[in-house]
Design a protein around this motif. Structure first.
Motif, PDB file in Angstrom:
ATOM      1  N   ASP A  27      -8.203  -6.836   4.042  1.00 46.52           N
ATOM      2  CA  ASP A  27      -7.180  -7.165   5.115  1.00 46.52           C
ATOM      3  C   ASP A  27      -8.240  -5.900   5.983  1.00 46.52           C
ATOM      4  OD1 ASP A  27      -5.640  -6.294   7.509  1.00 46.52           O
ATOM      5  OD2 ASP A  27      -4.723  -4.745   6.345  1.00 46.52           O
ATOM      6  N   THR A  28      -9.634  -6.320   6.222  1.00 50.58           N
ATOM      7  CA  THR A  28     -10.661  -5.686   7.131  1.00 50.58           C
ATOM      8  C   THR A  28     -10.456  -5.008   8.200  1.00 50.58           C
ATOM      9  OG1 THR A  28     -11.775  -7.761   8.231  1.00 50.58           O
ATOM     10  CG2 THR A  28     -12.828  -6.585   5.934  1.00 50.58           C
ATOM     11  N   ASN A  29      -8.982  -5.960   9.101  1.00 47.54           N
ATOM     12  CA  ASN A  29      -8.432  -4.938  10.529  1.00 47.54           C
ATOM     13  C   ASN A  29      -7.798  -4.685  10.378  1.00 47.54           C
ATOM     14  OD1 ASN A  29     -10.816  -7.036  12.022  1.00 47.54           O
ATOM     15  ND2 ASN A  29      -8.508  -8.403  11.299  1.00 47.54           N
ATOM     16  N   HIS A  30      -7.366  -4.032   8.878  1.00 43.73           N
ATOM     17  CA  HIS A  30      -6.838  -2.599   8.422  1.00 43.73           C
ATOM     18  C   HIS A  30      -5.412  -3.451   9.217  1.00 43.73           C
ATOM     19  CE1 HIS A  30     -10.207   0.001   7.877  1.00 43.73           C
ATOM     20  NE2 HIS A  30     -10.090  -1.106   6.925  1.00 43.73           N
ATOM     21  N   ALA A  31      -4.849  -4.514   8.712  1.00 47.82           N
ATOM     22  CA  ALA A  31      -3.765  -5.146   9.470  1.00 47.82           C
ATOM     23  C   ALA A  31      -2.350  -4.292   9.310  1.00 47.82           C
ATOM     24  CB  ALA A  31      -3.271  -6.235  10.077  1.00 47.82           C
ATOM     25  N   HIS A  61      -8.578   1.926   2.729  1.00 52.20           N
ATOM     26  CA  HIS A  61      -7.882   1.114   3.592  1.00 52.20           C
ATOM     27  C   HIS A  61      -7.105   1.992   4.170  1.00 52.20           C
ATOM     28  CE1 HIS A  61      -4.590  -1.700   5.400  1.00 52.20           C
ATOM     29  NE2 HIS A  61      -5.554  -1.988   5.031  1.00 52.20           N
ATOM     30  N   LYS A  81      -0.681  -1.234   7.491  1.00 55.61           N
ATOM     31  CA  LYS A  81       0.213  -0.190   7.715  1.00 55.61           C
ATOM     32  C   LYS A  81       0.899   0.585   6.950  1.00 55.61           C
ATOM     33  CE  LYS A  81      -1.355  -0.784  12.093  1.00 55.61           C
ATOM     34  NZ  LYS A  81      -2.540  -1.180  11.879  1.00 55.61           N
TER      35      LYS A  81
END
Ligand code: PLP
Length: 404
Positions: free
Chosen positions: A129-133, A164, A135
């Motif tokens: 999850d490199t886009n830090h989707a 993360h 939460k």
């Protein structure tokens, strides 16, 4: 059948409420806007911090645990947010439903209901999850439907390894004040607790312990909230008040329970639960029945779920035990219905209560014609004798032949 003596309430919560707590609640209701109330509420709000092992705020809601689940979600998330939630059993399933009803997208990490949340799965998913989707990561610490405890420190390590920034939300409803849990050290952002299990108070209060990071997320979270709003709660709490009418009587009980836990000492409380859980497992093994939990490092210390032999119904056994011995055991929930029974050994509990509980089960197994070996109770007594209670001198066991 007419029952005499006390009912044995051995479900994994609500638990037996000690007389001291019952007596503390048996008094006139006070003015919740007066100075006496503020003094009590401050003692309770301060006294809760060491129970969660946090120096941050702990909020108390007049609600069952489900309310505190909802509070954790609506205070930290926005509609459409993605979260990772580990399938541990019935309660992870229910928590997922709460999140989804608020429009949160839940990636439900599959589990077999016999093991805890796998840190390796968390690392893999969070690294990808490199886009830090994501939460938030949501975990039930002690899954009450299975008797399996997830290793929260490892989940936190996995999140840190993946660098993360997701929040970590943990449900400790059936482990609080029974099993080691460190909100601050494990960098948990919201810990969700309830009054009716290890805290030895009746159902009706639930908790959110929150980190600085959770409070920062709260400022931008967009899910609608009113009753559960942390900001509305934190401000009056500073002076010992609540934004609405608090559950005064339950708070009297909670204050007394916190005093009792302090007197015993939290490390002793944990050791007591570990010791009773170990003795319970010794009984299950001696009966030649199977523990639902497959991983010894994940045994719960507050309850034990026991698998029935093929072709034997757990609810029939539970009913026979209830009718004949006036003892309630926990039922199998959702897909475990009829397949397991659950023994609660948490809260206000001691060696003789455990011996009585296991005796009732052993007699019930016999009456119900469930194939088993006799000797579970003896195995549990041996286990208790081998591990002396915290603070007591080593047991001096003599054979009857050598007794003076
Ligand atoms: C682990 C866990 N989470 C959540 C809940 C839901 O709490 P309540 O029934 O108090 O709403 C329970 C209830 O037993 C539980 O054991």
């Amino acid at each position: 059948m007419i029952h005499t003596g006390r009912h044995f309430l051995q479900i994994p919560g609500p638990t037996n409420v000690p007389d001291r707590v019952l007596q503390a609640m048996s008094r006139p209701v006070m003015d919740h806007r007066g100075p006496e109330f503020a003094e009590m509420a401050r003692e309770v709000l301060e006294g809760l911090r060491p129970i969660f092992q946090t120096s941050g705020p702990v909020m108390v809601f007049p609600a069952s645990g489900t309310g505190a689940w909802e509070a954790a979600i609506v205070n930290t998330l926005s509609p459409g947010d993605r979260v990772l939630l580990f399938e541990t059993g019935h309660f992870s399933q229910l928590w997922r439903q709460v999140a989804e009803k608020f429009g949160v997208q839940v990636d439900y990490v599959p589990g077999n209901w016999r093991r805890g949340a796998a840190a390796a799965d968390a690392v893999a998913r969070l690294r990808a999850d490199t886009n830090h989707a994501y939460k938030a990561v949501l975990v039930v610490h002690n899954e009450t439907s299975t008797g399996v405890a997830s290793r929260i420190a490892e989940i936190r390590r996995a999140m840190n390894q993946a660098h993360h920034p997701a929040l970590l939300l943990v449900d400790v409803i059936s482990s609080l004040a029974s099993m080691e849990y460190r909100h601050d050290e494990w960098e948990v952002d919201v810990t969700i607790g309830g009054s009716q299990k290890g805290l030895m108070v009746p159902p009706g209060l639930s908790f959110n312990a929150v980190s600085e990071k959770a409070l920062a997320a709260n400022r931008t979270a967009k899910l609608p909230r009113s009753y559960w709003d942390w900001q509305q709660m934190l401000e009056p709490n500073r002076s010992g008040f609540f934004p609405y009418t608090p559950a005064t009587t339950l708070l009297y009980g909670l204050r007394e329970a916190l005093r009792m836990l302090k007197e015993e000492g939290l490390p002793n409380v944990f050791r007591r639960h570990d010791r009773h859980a170990e003795a319970t497992r010794a009984a299950v093994r001696a009966w030649d029945l199977e523990l639902l939990c497959e991983e010894p490092r994940e045994y719960s210390s507050s309850l034990t779920a026991v698998l029935m032999p093929q072709g034997h119904d757990a609810d029939r056994l539970r009913n026979i035990i209830l009718e004949n011995f006036d003892m309630s055991l926990g039922s199998g929930l959702s897909k475990l219905a009829g397949k397991v029974f659950r023994i609660g050994h948490l809260g206000s509990f001691n060696d003789l209560m455990l011996a009585g509980t296991l005796s009732g089960i052993e007699m019930g197994l016999r009456l119900a014609g469930v194939p088993h070996h006799v000797g579970g109770v003896t195995a549990a007594l041996d286990s208790l004798a081998a591990a002396a209670p915290a603070g007591s001198p080593a047991p001096a066991i003599r054979s009857s032949a050598g007794a003076p």
